[in-house]
Scaffold this motif. Sequence first.
Motif, mmCIF file in Angstrom:
data_model
loop_
_atom_site.group_PDB
_atom_site.id
_atom_site.type_symbol
_atom_site.label_atom_id
_atom_site.label_comp_id
_atom_site.label_asym_id
_atom_site.label_seq_id
_atom_site.Cartn_x
_atom_site.Cartn_y
_atom_site.Cartn_z
ATOM 1 N N ALA A 253 -67.360 23.630 129.133
ATOM 2 C CA ALA A 253 -66.990 24.827 129.889
ATOM 3 C C ALA A 253 -65.915 25.579 129.120
ATOM 4 C CB ALA A 253 -66.475 24.447 131.275
ATOM 5 N N GLN A 254 -65.954 26.882 129.241
ATOM 6 C CA GLN A 254 -64.941 27.718 128.596
ATOM 7 C C GLN A 254 -64.640 28.897 129.507
ATOM 8 O OE1 GLN A 254 -65.582 28.587 124.475
ATOM 9 N NE2 GLN A 254 -64.421 30.465 124.593
ATOM 10 N N SER A 255 -63.360 29.166 129.697
ATOM 11 C CA SER A 255 -62.925 30.276 130.522
ATOM 12 C C SER A 255 -61.670 30.872 129.890
ATOM 13 C CB SER A 255 -62.611 29.782 131.941
ATOM 14 O OG SER A 255 -62.266 30.855 132.776
ATOM 15 N N VAL A 256 -61.522 32.184 129.990
ATOM 16 C CA VAL A 256 -60.360 32.851 129.411
ATOM 17 C C VAL A 256 -59.548 33.473 130.543
ATOM 18 C CG1 VAL A 256 -59.564 34.644 127.819
ATOM 19 C CG2 VAL A 256 -61.608 33.303 127.271
ATOM 20 N N MET A 257 -58.233 33.198 130.537
ATOM 21 C CA MET A 257 -57.309 33.711 131.542
ATOM 22 C C MET A 257 -56.210 34.496 130.820
ATOM 23 S SD MET A 257 -58.615 32.203 134.254
ATOM 24 C CE MET A 257 -57.426 32.158 135.549
ATOM 25 N N ALA A 258 -55.635 35.496 131.496
ATOM 26 C CA ALA A 258 -54.562 36.292 130.898
ATOM 27 C C ALA A 258 -53.484 36.564 131.934
ATOM 28 C CB ALA A 258 -55.121 37.608 130.361
ATOM 29 N N GLY A 259 -52.267 36.730 131.438
ATOM 30 C CA GLY A 259 -51.160 37.044 132.328
ATOM 31 C C GLY A 259 -49.942 37.491 131.551
ATOM 32 N N ALA A 260 -49.060 38.212 132.226
ATOM 33 C CA ALA A 260 -47.842 38.719 131.595
ATOM 34 C C ALA A 260 -46.751 37.653 131.691
ATOM 35 C CB ALA A 260 -47.396 40.010 132.272
ATOM 36 N N MET A 261 -46.837 36.671 130.805
ATOM 37 C CA MET A 261 -45.857 35.588 130.782
ATOM 38 C C MET A 261 -45.764 35.017 129.383
ATOM 39 S SD MET A 261 -48.211 32.878 132.809
ATOM 40 C CE MET A 261 -48.249 34.040 134.128
ATOM 41 N N ASP A 262 -44.754 34.239 129.165
ATOM 42 C CA ASP A 262 -44.500 33.627 127.871
ATOM 43 C C ASP A 262 -45.399 32.402 127.671
ATOM 44 O OD1 ASP A 262 -42.814 33.333 125.461
ATOM 45 O OD2 ASP A 262 -42.173 31.480 126.461
ATOM 46 N N ARG A 263 -45.848 32.163 126.436
ATOM 47 C CA ARG A 263 -46.649 30.981 126.105
ATOM 48 C C ARG A 263 -45.966 29.692 126.539
ATOM 49 N NH1 ARG A 263 -49.443 31.338 120.234
ATOM 50 N NH2 ARG A 263 -50.231 33.429 120.538
ATOM 51 N N ASN A 264 -44.650 29.630 126.295
ATOM 52 C CA ASN A 264 -43.921 28.409 126.622
ATOM 53 C C ASN A 264 -43.964 28.123 128.121
ATOM 54 O OD1 ASN A 264 -43.281 27.854 123.953
ATOM 55 N ND2 ASN A 264 -41.430 29.096 124.049
ATOM 56 N N ALA A 265 -43.984 29.168 128.945
ATOM 57 C CA ALA A 265 -44.089 28.980 130.393
ATOM 58 C C ALA A 265 -45.449 28.396 130.753
ATOM 59 C CB ALA A 265 -43.860 30.297 131.123
ATOM 60 N N VAL A 266 -46.498 28.875 130.083
ATOM 61 C CA VAL A 266 -47.846 28.358 130.321
ATOM 62 C C VAL A 266 -47.912 26.885 129.912
ATOM 63 C CG1 VAL A 266 -50.290 28.562 129.687
ATOM 64 C CG2 VAL A 266 -48.908 30.630 130.041
ATOM 65 N N LEU A 267 -47.417 26.580 128.714
ATOM 66 C CA LEU A 267 -47.421 25.187 128.242
ATOM 67 C C LEU A 267 -46.610 24.287 129.165
ATOM 68 C CD1 LEU A 267 -47.101 25.703 124.383
ATOM 69 C CD2 LEU A 267 -49.090 24.833 125.647
ATOM 70 N N SER A 268 -45.467 24.750 129.598
ATOM 71 C CA SER A 268 -44.615 23.964 130.492
ATOM 72 C C SER A 268 -45.334 23.669 131.808
ATOM 73 C CB SER A 268 -43.307 24.708 130.754
ATOM 74 O OG SER A 268 -42.510 23.989 131.654
ATOM 75 N N PHE A 269 -45.977 24.684 132.389
ATOM 76 C CA PHE A 269 -46.706 24.495 133.644
ATOM 77 C C PHE A 269 -47.783 23.424 133.490
ATOM 78 C CE2 PHE A 269 -50.398 25.390 136.317
ATOM 79 C CZ PHE A 269 -49.824 25.383 137.589
#
Length: 162
Positions: free
Chosen positions: A80-96
């Motif tokens: 499966a592959q899905s692409v998501m986008a948002g106005a946030m920092d990469r580090n915040a995504v990785l941390s979550f």
Amino acid sequence: MTAPSATARATLAALLLAGPALAGLAGVTLPATLSAWAAPAWAADSARYVEGMGDVPVMPGLAPAEEAPLVFDKPAGRIAQSVMAGAMDRNAVLSFYNQTMPQLGWSRAPQRAGGSASFLREGEELRLEFVEPAPTTDVRAATQKATRKAAATVVRFSLIPR
């Protein structure tokens, strides 16, 4: 003891999130001292999952950047592959995802190139890769491009058999 199946984990997560509504407490306001214990801050938005990936939650602030995910079921496992986008920092995504995925039975794999992340569970690998938004050509796409331009981070979620 083996880990519960992905379906069991997704069902449990849905029941935990829907618990107050099922108990008839949907309209009941909890006192501040109790509501702090009721659920983490992201729980209200965590009922959303990355489409096609079972129990992989969508980080609050991320939204689908494509119309539909790519999903294949094969005898060797699902892809499966899905692409998501948002106005946030990469580090915040990785941390979550570094905090959330282990709670769902995923273990962190060694760091990938380009700041991407991988998680392993039950013969599957989940990859989070940071990508540049795709170029666009038509009017509708130009509108989406403006939206993506405001979105600082684009993440490709890829689920593959291991």
